[in-house]
Scaffold this active site. Structure first.
Site, mmCIF file in Angstrom:
data_model
loop_
_atom_site.group_PDB
_atom_site.id
_atom_site.type_symbol
_atom_site.label_atom_id
_atom_site.label_comp_id
_atom_site.label_asym_id
_atom_site.label_seq_id
_atom_site.Cartn_x
_atom_site.Cartn_y
_atom_site.Cartn_z
ATOM 1 N N GLU A 34 0.867 -1.181 0.000
ATOM 2 C CA GLU A 34 0.000 0.000 0.000
ATOM 3 C C GLU A 34 0.898 1.223 0.000
ATOM 4 O O GLU A 34 1.775 1.349 0.841
ATOM 5 C CB GLU A 34 -0.908 -0.031 1.236
ATOM 6 C CG GLU A 34 -1.605 1.270 1.554
ATOM 7 C CD GLU A 34 -2.421 1.852 0.409
ATOM 8 O OE1 GLU A 34 -3.265 1.144 -0.154
ATOM 9 O OE2 GLU A 34 -2.185 3.042 0.056
ATOM 10 N N THR A 43 -10.502 5.749 -1.394
ATOM 11 C CA THR A 43 -11.942 5.669 -1.682
ATOM 12 C C THR A 43 -12.685 4.832 -0.641
ATOM 13 O O THR A 43 -13.844 5.103 -0.322
ATOM 14 C CB THR A 43 -12.151 5.095 -3.093
ATOM 15 O OG1 THR A 43 -11.348 5.844 -3.998
ATOM 16 C CG2 THR A 43 -13.591 5.193 -3.527
ATOM 17 N N ALA A 49 -21.050 4.349 2.254
ATOM 18 C CA ALA A 49 -21.045 3.288 3.278
ATOM 19 C C ALA A 49 -22.242 2.345 3.196
ATOM 20 O O ALA A 49 -22.604 1.721 4.190
ATOM 21 C CB ALA A 49 -20.952 3.906 4.677
ATOM 22 N N HIS A 52 -25.508 -2.231 -1.024
ATOM 23 C CA HIS A 52 -26.627 -2.060 -1.953
ATOM 24 C C HIS A 52 -27.356 -3.380 -2.197
ATOM 25 O O HIS A 52 -26.720 -4.430 -2.331
ATOM 26 C CB HIS A 52 -26.119 -1.517 -3.287
ATOM 27 C CG HIS A 52 -25.630 -0.101 -3.208
ATOM 28 N ND1 HIS A 52 -26.472 0.956 -2.927
ATOM 29 C CD2 HIS A 52 -24.395 0.439 -3.357
ATOM 30 C CE1 HIS A 52 -25.782 2.085 -2.906
ATOM 31 N NE2 HIS A 52 -24.514 1.802 -3.159
ATOM 32 N N LYS A 253 -26.885 8.004 -8.690
ATOM 33 C CA LYS A 253 -28.019 7.642 -7.837
ATOM 34 C C LYS A 253 -28.607 8.877 -7.175
ATOM 35 O O LYS A 253 -29.603 8.791 -6.483
ATOM 36 C CB LYS A 253 -27.570 6.644 -6.773
ATOM 37 C CG LYS A 253 -27.038 5.330 -7.335
ATOM 38 C CD LYS A 253 -26.798 4.356 -6.222
ATOM 39 C CE LYS A 253 -25.613 3.458 -6.281
ATOM 40 N NZ LYS A 253 -24.341 3.844 -6.749
ATOM 41 N N ARG A 314 -14.771 8.363 -7.180
ATOM 42 C CA ARG A 314 -15.148 7.067 -7.745
ATOM 43 C C ARG A 314 -14.141 6.699 -8.838
ATOM 44 O O ARG A 314 -13.814 7.552 -9.686
ATOM 45 C CB ARG A 314 -16.545 7.121 -8.365
ATOM 46 C CG ARG A 314 -17.642 7.582 -7.407
ATOM 47 C CD ARG A 314 -18.881 7.923 -8.211
ATOM 48 N NE ARG A 314 -20.001 8.400 -7.426
ATOM 49 C CZ ARG A 314 -20.219 9.682 -7.131
ATOM 50 N NH1 ARG A 314 -19.356 10.606 -7.523
ATOM 51 N NH2 ARG A 314 -21.291 10.034 -6.457
ATOM 52 N N SER A 351 -18.853 2.406 -7.398
ATOM 53 C CA SER A 351 -19.990 1.830 -6.686
ATOM 54 C C SER A 351 -20.684 0.799 -7.567
ATOM 55 O O SER A 351 -20.808 1.038 -8.770
ATOM 56 C CB SER A 351 -20.973 2.942 -6.312
ATOM 57 O OG SER A 351 -21.959 2.440 -5.463
ATOM 58 N N CYS A 414 -11.349 12.111 23.765
ATOM 59 C CA CYS A 414 -12.256 12.835 22.860
ATOM 60 C C CYS A 414 -13.603 12.965 23.571
ATOM 61 O O CYS A 414 -14.294 11.967 23.780
ATOM 62 C CB CYS A 414 -12.409 12.081 21.541
ATOM 63 S SG CYS A 414 -13.750 12.704 20.529
ATOM 64 N N CYS A 451 -16.701 19.389 17.899
ATOM 65 C CA CYS A 451 -15.472 20.193 18.018
ATOM 66 C C CYS A 451 -14.418 19.772 16.989
ATOM 67 O O CYS A 451 -13.371 20.418 16.888
ATOM 68 C CB CYS A 451 -14.926 20.149 19.438
ATOM 69 S SG CYS A 451 -13.749 18.827 19.750
#
Ligand SMILES: Cc1cc2nc3c(=O)[nH]c(=O)nc-3n(C[C@H](O)[C@H](O)[C@H](O)COP(=O)(O)OP(=O)(O)OC[C@H]3O[C@@H](n4cnc5c(N)ncnc54)[C@H](O)[C@@H]3O)c2cc1C
Length: 498
Positions: A34, A43, A49, A52, A253, A314, A351, A414, A451
């Site tokens: 990578e 991506t 997320a 489909h 879409k 994409r 997608s 956090c 924040c």
């Protein structure tokens, strides 16, 4: 490091990591390279997320095939790999009578593609199911097999499980060229040196066209990045029940409004082609488009609800569909090309690439078998990637027990998202370790609240430095060239007497 790997995978997005995880079941030595400082940060970290159902994909395309095979696999995968997944269903919402016929067309395509669990919902029923929906809703297509996930969480979980089962992952390692002997690929030249292998798999996403061209494959194939911009809304201001698409256009879409597994609402994406494969900036015009698209579905949304923006690209390709009689030029490529030996070529995975990733991995296995690889299962393959404690999802009793074991889980770093020092430290020492601020953020979801990291950034920098044995000046936001700190402002004992 091996002298010769069985398989090298180029690219640690959801496709590369899922493929590594599925292949880790077999007696194979596998290296995934990578080019960035972390897996899954391109991506696969910036999309809608959604898992489909498959009614959108062109009938007969590889996209439709992969989507339909993959969709039912997600429940089992989420249990094995312990990532956030919700089989919530999704809706395509028609506003006004004119849009209603488009639902019938989608329903029909879904039926042809083999999608189950679809139904048409009246406007009145839709208003009852989602009180925030546009009151002019005339009807909706509901697909119960739709779902949502944390796409980076999926990629990380797959990568960790692959590592647990023997896969090597090298980040900061960019593919440069192939090592070739006549028509046989023998490995890759990379920014970290040469690696030899019997097979190389192209899973380089937006750069998959460049990788396949270096192999001498599909010189006419071109990825034209298509940007999608999003708005993230404050959880306290807007909470949706499900996933709401508008009726689609020919180009996309459309701008949807959706709940997420993290509890925020997101709006988007836009769809604008560009030449640059790295430019993920957001724009004022994109934000306006997203806001008005979102308001068409959920009119109560206000600009002041927005807490963050992001964009994803994409990897839109121009590959013709291989199925006879299907006129479609943006299909997935998942193949062993004729031109070279030892190469599996994956490209144009736009997608529904996230949804399809487990099916793509299974197809790679089929291709290897078809090429004569005798894939032998490892008797000790472990499909389970254990979950790590998440303080914000625990009961008081669970929190107390955890803090007694490790007091670092009692220190909240956090405040918006309730993420503790214990969770941050666990990510830094995990099988695919976090080494930058953004890598911690993607894994824990810290810094994503109102924040936007204002309170946690310095603390996280300090924890990263301590755990990695580095100076805070060496800690980066997202890898080389993005230091969190520029220089010390005060040094102990360094007094200005003037
Ligand atoms: C706006 C938008 C919305 C989307 N919504 C959805 C959705 O809701 N559902 C869905 O199913 N799909 C969706 N998708 C598609 C989905 O996100 C992608 O199909 C999927 O993430 C692609 O994964 P990938 O692994 O192929 O690519 P990537 O995640 O881009 O991974 C490729 C990796 O290869 C690495 N790489 C590149 N070149 C090299 C090199 N030379 N050497 C080493 N490494 C290299 C990159 O750094 C990167 O990490 C959406 C996409 C976008 C942009």
């Amino acid at each position: 490091m091996r002298a010769v790997y069985d398989i090298i995978i180029i690219g640690g997005g959801v496709v590369g990591c899922m493929t590594a995880r599925f292949l880790s079941r077999y007696r194979l030595s596998i290296l995934l390279i990578e080019k960035r400082d972390d897996i899954g940060s391109v991506t696969s970290a910036a999309n809608t997320a959604l898992i489909h159902p498959g009614y959108n994909a062109v009938t007969g395309s590889m996209k439709a095939k992969m989507n339909l095979i993959a969709n039912p696999l997600w429940d089992g995968l989420s249990h094995e790999l312990n990532f956030a997944f919700d089989r919530c269903g999704d809706y395509v919402v028609a506003v006004g009578e004119d849009e209603l016929p488009k639902l019938d067309a989608l329903f029909e395509r879904g039926r042809r593609n083999g999608v189950t669990g679809m139904s048409l919902v009246s406007g009145a029923e839709m208003r009852e199911r989602e009180p925030l929906i546009n009151p002019d809703v005339s009807g909706a297509l509901f697909a119960q097999t739709g779902g949502m996930c944390d796409p980076f969480g999926v990629t990380l979980a797959a990568a960790e499980n692959a590592v647990m089962n023997g896969v090597e992952i090298r980040t900061n390692t960019a593919f440069i060229d192939f090592i070739k002997e006549s028509d046989r690929i023998l490995g890759v030249k990379s920014s970290s040196g040469d690696f030899h292998s019997r097979w190389v798999i192209n899973a380089a996403g937006l750069f998959s066209d460049q990788v396949m061209h270096k192999a001498g494959v599909r010189p006419d194939f071109k990825i034209t990045p298509r940007k999608g911009e999003y708005l993230i809304l404050d959880r306290a201001e807007s909470a949706l029940q499900s996933v709401y698409f508008p009726v689609p256009t020919d180009a996309s879409k459309g701008i949807l409004a959706t709940a997420t597994v993290h509890g925020n609402t997101i709006l988007g994406p836009t769809a604008l082609e560009q030449e640059n494969s790295e430019d993920k900036s957001t724009t004022a015009s994109g934000m306006q488009e997203v806001l008005s698209g979102g308001k068409k579905l959920i009119p109560s949304i206000q600009p002041r609800h927005v807490i963050a923006t992001f964009a994803g690209l994409r990897a839109a390709g121009n590959a013709p569909c291989e199925a006879p009689g299907v006129d479609y030029n943006h299909d997935f490529i998942i193949e062993i090309p004729q031109e070279v030996r030892g190469f599996i070529n994956i490209g144009g995975i736009e997608s529904p690439g996230l949804t399809s990733s487990p099916a793509i991995a299974l197809r790679v296995i089929d291709l290897l078998r078809g090429a004569g690889e005798k894939l032998q299962e490892k008797p000790d393959w472990n499909p389970i990637r254990p979950a790590r404690p998440q303080y914000r999802h625990m009961s008081d009793a669970q929190r107390k027990a955890l803090i007694e074991q490790d007091p670092r889980y009692g220190r909240v770093v956090c405040r918006c998202e309730n993420i503790t020092e214990g969770e941050i430290v666990a990510e830094i020492h995990s099988p695919v370790p976090a080494r930058s601020y953004d890598a911690v953020k993607r894994r824990t979801w810290l810094g994503t609240g109102r924040c936007q990291g204002g309170f946690d950034m310095t603390r996280v920098t300090e924890i990263l430095a301590r755990e990695l044995g580095l100076s805070p000046l060496e800690i980066t936001k997202k890898g080389s060239g993005s230091p969190m700190l520029a220089r010390p402002t005060k040094v102990l004992g360094d007094h200005d007497e003037s």
